[in-house]
Design an enzyme around this catalytic site. Structure first.
Site, PDB file in Angstrom:
ATOM      1  N   THR A 316       0.821  -1.200   0.000  1.00  0.00           N
ATOM      2  CA  THR A 316       0.000   0.000   0.000  1.00  0.00           C
ATOM      3  C   THR A 316       0.859   1.257   0.000  1.00  0.00           C
ATOM      4  O   THR A 316       1.840   1.347   0.725  1.00  0.00           O
ATOM      5  CB  THR A 316      -0.926   0.000   1.231  1.00  0.00           C
ATOM      6  OG1 THR A 316      -1.797  -1.111   1.132  1.00  0.00           O
ATOM      7  CG2 THR A 316      -1.750   1.268   1.304  1.00  0.00           C
ATOM      8  N   CYS A 399      -5.256  -8.642   5.245  1.00  0.00           N
ATOM      9  CA  CYS A 399      -5.117  -7.264   5.727  1.00  0.00           C
ATOM     10  C   CYS A 399      -5.515  -7.179   7.202  1.00  0.00           C
ATOM     11  O   CYS A 399      -6.643  -7.524   7.558  1.00  0.00           O
ATOM     12  CB  CYS A 399      -5.976  -6.328   4.889  1.00  0.00           C
ATOM     13  SG  CYS A 399      -5.846  -4.602   5.375  1.00  0.00           S
TER      14      CYS A 399
END
Length: 659
Positions: A316, A399
């Protein structure tokens, strides 16, 4: 492994050295470096670690006295920051260039065709714009030197390289013809597709058909057993606008049900046969393929041949296209885009679609999706299957961040086996490319459930699974459990299983491959402290089986290449320069964690050991080791010129790999 004693120093001496010798290459500084021995009698560790250490109380000192002393050090009203995150991060989007921005119609040479006409808030007078334009940052434009033409014209911050008389944009026709008609970046978002998504006019035939089957099957099971609660889930799937799950569906620490009655109707598993037998209303003539009418059998799908290859994990913020180009140059075999949220993609958000872009050098490329419900994930899979070029699609079930977990996505799917199955089966039914899944060992630290889920994932139709050897609660604070990964690799067979976690050197990679995994994933996903961000040349080290004592000048050349790739990707105007700077600073917040091989007492560097302050072998190496934001900004100014007035930066991720 700590740096050698002769390189150790204190925090004060470290920053005093950087302040005093701010000019790299200074002869005086170089002479003093040779004369002085950077050994310090006060070899203190960074404050973050010192604050966490448990120091014994001296005689006569009570617990209350120690507590009062600690409170005196803190500023009044200061609140303890949450570990691992930067809370209340200020908005750092620069807006100074919006006040005197040149209209794009002028840049493109068609000022008379400005869509907004007299209502346009941008400048149309080139002379007026040039009077307030900031000074150029250099004499060489990357776009002009590479492609023979800079589409940003007078707005380019390196415009002197390609501006002629009267501010005319010069074009190198010979070089421009070489790139004519070639698509360097794929998977862009066309305006007509964005319009259809926003107006909800995109057709999801396969996804709608799967969801109808799913709703019908769950409706039947709900009638047979009203107390099972399956009928409520059926209503949730059939209604795309259903509200998100409440706290009951995603508890703080959910435990995977051992004997859950999964609604596995025969219609789900025999759907291929029913689809092939049903007649299609679409009639075709001539040699036209029927892939859009008859669903491909699993054996007819494209195979994912990445056994034994090096896989750069989705990262990310920092795993952007320019960074992936850097990793490809150093030997990464498989790359994957940043995690994209399926609902944002279905809404046609340009910022989310930018995460799907693929450079032409990425020969094996995939995208990663995050979602919590089978309707949105299945529709998003069909959308991408029709509109972009990818080699595989990955589901993010690893995640750990709260924002995703509390909505039922990421690691939470490991505790919602019904929804997990519906998502995997649904996406697999609409995709023509392989479907992969990324998971963790479990949610709770000492309760591993991956070995129970992996056989189900194989049964549901996934082509590969990637296992991160930590639970959600562990995050990145402890060593990855490769013994457990080895057990899961045996259970997953014949489905390939890639291992992920603590691959810091070629020696770690060799040990990981001996566990029986099909391959290894380098870096860490959707959180802080990924190793490929600290050491992108790790791919070269693994392939060449050596430790690379890379010099500070070589590392600076890597930053130069990233800057060039960033200007090529985000633009060479002021907006593109500042966006490149932003992502460069995010990367520098990780790069400072690297300790040069030549300074270590023993190899390799360990990720959970925090070194004390040390001096590099030259000024630039010391500057790159600084964890001070001002020093990162100083490096960015060496590459992209001075920062704008009142510029501030705070990293998006705060590393919490040390305890």
């Amino acid at each position: 492994p700590l740096p050698l004693c002769r390189f150790l120093t204190s925090k004060d001496q470290f920053h005093a050295y950087l302040r005093a010798r701010g000019a790299p290459g200074s002869e005086e500084a170089r002479q003093e470096d040779e004369e002085e021995d950077p050994v310090s009698s006060d070899q203190t560790e960074p404050p973050a670690k010192r604050a966490r250490s448990d120091e014994p109380l001296t005689e006569g000192e009570s617990q209350e006295d120690a507590g009062e002393a600690g409170r005196e050090e803190k500023e009044p009203g200061e609140r303890k920051r949450a570990r691992g995150q930067n809370k209340s991060r200020p908005c750092m989007k620069p807006n100074h260039y919006e006040k005197s921005r040149l209209c794009p119609s002028v840049t493109q040479g068609c000022a008379e065709k400005c869509y907004f006409g007299s209502r346009c808030r941008f400048l149309h007078d080139i002379n007026e714009y040039m009077a307030v334009k900031p000074a150029d940052l250099g004499q060489n434009c990357v776009l002009f030197a590479t492609f023979g033409k800079c589409i940003y014209g007078v707005t380019c911050r390196f415009a002197q390289a390609h501006l002629g008389d009267g501010y005319q944009n010069v074009i190198n026709m010979e070089l421009a013809k070489q790139w004519e008609g070639k698509s360097l970046v794929r998977n862009n978002l066309p305006k007509d597709l964005q319009h259809r998504l926003r107006k909800k006019k995109f057709s999801f035939e396969k996804a709608d058909e799967y969801l109808r089957h799913l709703g019908k099957c769950q409706g039947d099971s709900g009638k047979g057993n009203k107390t099972s609660g399956n009928s409520a889930e059926g209503q949730e799937v059939s209604n795309c606008t259903a509200p998100e799950e409440g706290p009951r569906d995603a508890p703080a620490h959910p435990v995977l049900p051992e004997e859950e009655e999964d609604p596995k109707p025969a219609a789900l598993e025999s759907r291929c046969a029913s689809d092939a037998s049903e007649g299609s209303p679409i009639k075709t003539m001539g040699p036209v393929t029927d892939e859009d009418i008859i669903k491909l059998w699993p054996c007819e799908k494209k195979k994912l041949e990445i056994h034994g290859k090096l896989y750069l994990a989705p990262l990310t913020t920092c795993g952007n296209l320019p960074f992936r180009r850097i990793c490809k140059r150093f030997g990464a075999d498989v790359t994957c885009g940043e995690m994209a949220v399926c609902t944002n993609l279905l809404q046609g958000q340009s910022s989310e679609w930018a995460l799907l872009k693929r450079h032409h050098t990425e020969d094996v490329f995939g995208v990663q999706l995050e979602g919590a419900f089978p309707d949105t994930m299945t529709k998003c899979a069909e959308l991408l299957n029709q509109t972009i070029e990818v080699d595989f699609v990955d589901i993010n079930v690893g995640c750990p961040i709260d924002l995703v977990y509390k909505k039922g996505g990421g690691c939470a799917l490991m505790t919602r086996s019904n929804k997990f199955e519906q998502i995997v089966r649904g996406m697999n039914s609409v995709l023509d490319v392989p479907l992969t899944v990324k998971i963790r060992t479990g949610v709770q630290e000492k309760i591993n459930v991956a070995h129970k889920i992996i056989p189900k994932i194989r049964e549901w139709g996934a082509s590969m699974v990637t296992l991160h050897g930590r639970s959600r609660e562990q995050r990145y604070t402890k060593v990855a459990d490769w013994d457990y990964i080895a057990e899961c690799a045996k259970i997953a067979s014949p489905m390939p299983l890639f291992g992920n976690g603590d691959i810091l050197s070629y020696e770690d990679a060799n040990r990981a491959m001996q566990t029986g995994v099909s391959g290894i994933m380098i870096a860490r996903q959707v959180t802080v402290f990924p190793w490929a961000l600290i050491k992108p040349w790790i791919f070269t080290e693994i392939k060449e089986q050596r430790h690379w004592d890379i010099s500070s000048s070589e590392r600076f050349d890597i930053l130069k290449d990233f800057t060039s790739y960033g200007l090529e990707h985000w633009g060479s105007d002021t907006q593109g320069v500042e966006k490149t700077r932003k992502f460069l600073l995010e990367w520098l917040s990780f790069l400072c964690r690297y300790i040069p091989v030549g300074l270590l007492e023993h190899l390799p560097q360990k990720i959970n050991e925090r070194p004390p302050y040390y001096m590099g072998r030259d000024y630039l190496e010391t500057l790159m080791a600084s964890q001070n934001v001002d020093d990162w900004i100083k490096i960015s100014e060496l590459l992209l010129g001075p920062v704008p007035t009142n510029f501030t930066f705070l990293p998006k991720h705060k590393a919490n790999s040390y305890r």
